[in-house]
Design a protein around this motif. Sequence first.
Motif, PDB file in Angstrom:
ATOM      1  N   PHE A 105       0.835  -1.202   0.000  1.00  0.00           N
ATOM      2  CA  PHE A 105       0.000   0.000   0.000  1.00  0.00           C
ATOM      3  C   PHE A 105       0.872   1.255   0.000  1.00  0.00           C
ATOM      4  N   VAL A 106       1.913   1.250   0.808  1.00  0.00           N
ATOM      5  CA  VAL A 106       2.802   2.416   0.880  1.00  0.00           C
ATOM      6  C   VAL A 106       3.450   2.670  -0.479  1.00  0.00           C
ATOM      7  N   ALA A 107       3.924   1.602  -1.126  1.00  0.00           N
ATOM      8  CA  ALA A 107       4.547   1.741  -2.450  1.00  0.00           C
ATOM      9  C   ALA A 107       3.540   2.251  -3.478  1.00  0.00           C
ATOM     10  N   ALA A 108       2.330   1.699  -3.456  1.00  0.00           N
ATOM     11  CA  ALA A 108       1.300   2.120  -4.418  1.00  0.00           C
ATOM     12  C   ALA A 108       0.901   3.568  -4.197  1.00  0.00           C
ATOM     13  N   ILE A 109       0.720   3.951  -2.948  1.00  0.00           N
ATOM     14  CA  ILE A 109       0.322   5.325  -2.638  1.00  0.00           C
ATOM     15  C   ILE A 109       1.415   6.303  -3.064  1.00  0.00           C
ATOM     16  N   LYS A 110       2.649   5.964  -2.770  1.00  0.00           N
ATOM     17  CA  LYS A 110       3.777   6.820  -3.175  1.00  0.00           C
ATOM     18  C   LYS A 110       3.788   6.991  -4.697  1.00  0.00           C
ATOM     19  N   HIS A 111       3.639   5.893  -5.392  1.00  0.00           N
ATOM     20  CA  HIS A 111       3.648   5.916  -6.853  1.00  0.00           C
ATOM     21  C   HIS A 111       2.470   6.732  -7.406  1.00  0.00           C
ATOM     22  N   LEU A 112       1.275   6.487  -6.869  1.00  0.00           N
ATOM     23  CA  LEU A 112       0.087   7.185  -7.363  1.00  0.00           C
ATOM     24  C   LEU A 112       0.097   8.668  -7.000  1.00  0.00           C
ATOM     25  N   LYS A 113       0.661   9.012  -5.842  1.00  0.00           N
ATOM     26  CA  LYS A 113       0.796  10.433  -5.496  1.00  0.00           C
ATOM     27  C   LYS A 113       1.648  11.130  -6.542  1.00  0.00           C
ATOM     28  N   ASN A 114       2.716  10.463  -6.933  1.00  0.00           N
ATOM     29  CA  ASN A 114       3.598  11.029  -7.956  1.00  0.00           C
ATOM     30  C   ASN A 114       2.856  11.194  -9.279  1.00  0.00           C
ATOM     31  N   VAL A 115       2.091  10.172  -9.662  1.00  0.00           N
ATOM     32  CA  VAL A 115       1.343  10.225 -10.919  1.00  0.00           C
ATOM     33  C   VAL A 115       0.268  11.312 -10.863  1.00  0.00           C
ATOM     34  N   PHE A 116      -0.534  11.308  -9.799  1.00  0.00           N
ATOM     35  CA  PHE A 116      -1.655  12.244  -9.714  1.00  0.00           C
ATOM     36  C   PHE A 116      -1.225  13.676  -9.419  1.00  0.00           C
ATOM     37  N   SER A 117      -0.009  13.852  -8.907  1.00  0.00           N
ATOM     38  CA  SER A 117       0.469  15.217  -8.638  1.00  0.00           C
ATOM     39  C   SER A 117       0.645  16.002  -9.939  1.00  0.00           C
ATOM     40  N   LYS A 118       0.705  15.305 -11.039  1.00  0.00           N
ATOM     41  CA  LYS A 118       0.848  15.955 -12.347  1.00  0.00           C
ATOM     42  C   LYS A 118      -0.483  16.544 -12.837  1.00  0.00           C
ATOM     43  N   LEU A 119      -1.572  16.215 -12.139  1.00  0.00           N
ATOM     44  CA  LEU A 119      -2.893  16.760 -12.485  1.00  0.00           C
ATOM     45  C   LEU A 119      -3.180  17.991 -11.630  1.00  0.00           C
ATOM     46  N   SER A 120      -4.023  18.856 -12.150  1.00  0.00           N
ATOM     47  CA  SER A 120      -4.456  20.013 -11.350  1.00  0.00           C
ATOM     48  C   SER A 120      -5.408  19.523 -10.246  1.00  0.00           C
ATOM     49  N   LYS A 121      -5.604  20.358  -9.240  1.00  0.00           N
ATOM     50  CA  LYS A 121      -6.526  19.999  -8.152  1.00  0.00           C
ATOM     51  C   LYS A 121      -7.923  19.738  -8.703  1.00  0.00           C
ATOM     52  N   LYS A 122      -8.355  20.563  -9.637  1.00  0.00           N
ATOM     53  CA  LYS A 122      -9.681  20.386 -10.232  1.00  0.00           C
ATOM     54  C   LYS A 122      -9.771  19.036 -10.940  1.00  0.00           C
ATOM     55  N   ASP A 123      -8.747  18.668 -11.699  1.00  0.00           N
ATOM     56  CA  ASP A 123      -8.749  17.378 -12.394  1.00  0.00           C
ATOM     57  C   ASP A 123      -8.766  16.220 -11.397  1.00  0.00           C
ATOM     58  N   ARG A 124      -7.983  16.341 -10.311  1.00  0.00           N
ATOM     59  CA  ARG A 124      -7.989  15.288  -9.281  1.00  0.00           C
ATOM     60  C   ARG A 124      -9.366  15.176  -8.633  1.00  0.00           C
ATOM     61  N   ARG A 129     -14.408  12.259  -8.085  1.00  0.00           N
ATOM     62  CA  ARG A 129     -15.878  12.243  -8.155  1.00  0.00           C
ATOM     63  C   ARG A 129     -16.373  11.151  -9.102  1.00  0.00           C
ATOM     64  N   VAL A 130     -15.774  11.049 -10.272  1.00  0.00           N
ATOM     65  CA  VAL A 130     -16.210  10.055 -11.267  1.00  0.00           C
ATOM     66  C   VAL A 130     -15.901   8.636 -10.783  1.00  0.00           C
ATOM     67  N   LEU A 131     -14.715   8.425 -10.243  1.00  0.00           N
ATOM     68  CA  LEU A 131     -14.363   7.070  -9.767  1.00  0.00           C
ATOM     69  C   LEU A 131     -15.230   6.667  -8.577  1.00  0.00           C
ATOM     70  N   THR A 132     -15.566   7.616  -7.718  1.00  0.00           N
ATOM     71  CA  THR A 132     -16.460   7.327  -6.582  1.00  0.00           C
ATOM     72  C   THR A 132     -17.837   6.933  -7.096  1.00  0.00           C
ATOM     73  N   LYS A 133     -18.315   7.657  -8.080  1.00  0.00           N
ATOM     74  CA  LYS A 133     -19.629   7.351  -8.678  1.00  0.00           C
ATOM     75  C   LYS A 133     -19.620   5.948  -9.281  1.00  0.00           C
ATOM     76  N   LEU A 134     -18.577   5.625 -10.037  1.00  0.00           N
ATOM     77  CA  LEU A 134     -18.461   4.284 -10.641  1.00  0.00           C
ATOM     78  C   LEU A 134     -18.399   3.200  -9.567  1.00  0.00           C
ATOM     79  N   SER A 135     -17.626   3.463  -8.538  1.00  0.00           N
ATOM     80  CA  SER A 135     -17.496   2.486  -7.462  1.00  0.00           C
ATOM     81  C   SER A 135     -18.838   2.205  -6.796  1.00  0.00           C
ATOM     82  N   LYS A 136     -19.627   3.241  -6.572  1.00  0.00           N
ATOM     83  CA  LYS A 136     -20.951   3.074  -5.962  1.00  0.00           C
ATOM     84  C   LYS A 136     -21.889   2.288  -6.869  1.00  0.00           C
ATOM     85  N   LEU A 137     -21.760   2.486  -8.172  1.00  0.00           N
ATOM     86  CA  LEU A 137     -22.609   1.748  -9.111  1.00  0.00           C
ATOM     87  C   LEU A 137     -22.347   0.250  -9.083  1.00  0.00           C
ATOM     88  N   PHE A 138     -21.097  -0.131  -8.810  1.00  0.00           N
ATOM     89  CA  PHE A 138     -20.727  -1.545  -8.872  1.00  0.00           C
ATOM     90  C   PHE A 138     -20.617  -2.212  -7.513  1.00  0.00           C
TER      91      PHE A 138
END
Length: 139
Positions: A105-124, A129-138
Amino acid sequence: MIMKNIEKLTELVFTLSRITRDGIEEKDNSLSYIQFQTLSFLMKQKNSTMKEISEYVHITAPSTTTLVNNLVRMKLISRIDDKDDRRIVRLTITQSGKKELEKGFVAAIKHLKNVFSKLSKKDRDDLTRVLTKLSKLFN
């Protein structure tokens, strides 16, 4: 037009999955993605059966046997005989398994923080919001 959008979404889902898997399978982590998934499942679903793991990770029974045997040999999970039905073997995560899962989990979070840091706050925020919506649907 709709079909083209769905094809693009499918491609993006696979890309996101690969990015996540790459974070889990970093050099300093000893777990494969499927081992990580299995330990994560066993952390939530205590005393699961081989069939339940097989269904969760979407692999065949023989592949599940190999996966479980390796995790047992690594002392990350243990087998427990079912007290009501001796034909059933239950699986549980060990303390070592919990530690390896945490490292994953620590490795994945570190990696994903690095990946997602390249997005703006609005994009994140939009992605969340979209992934949460999809998760609730399934779920």
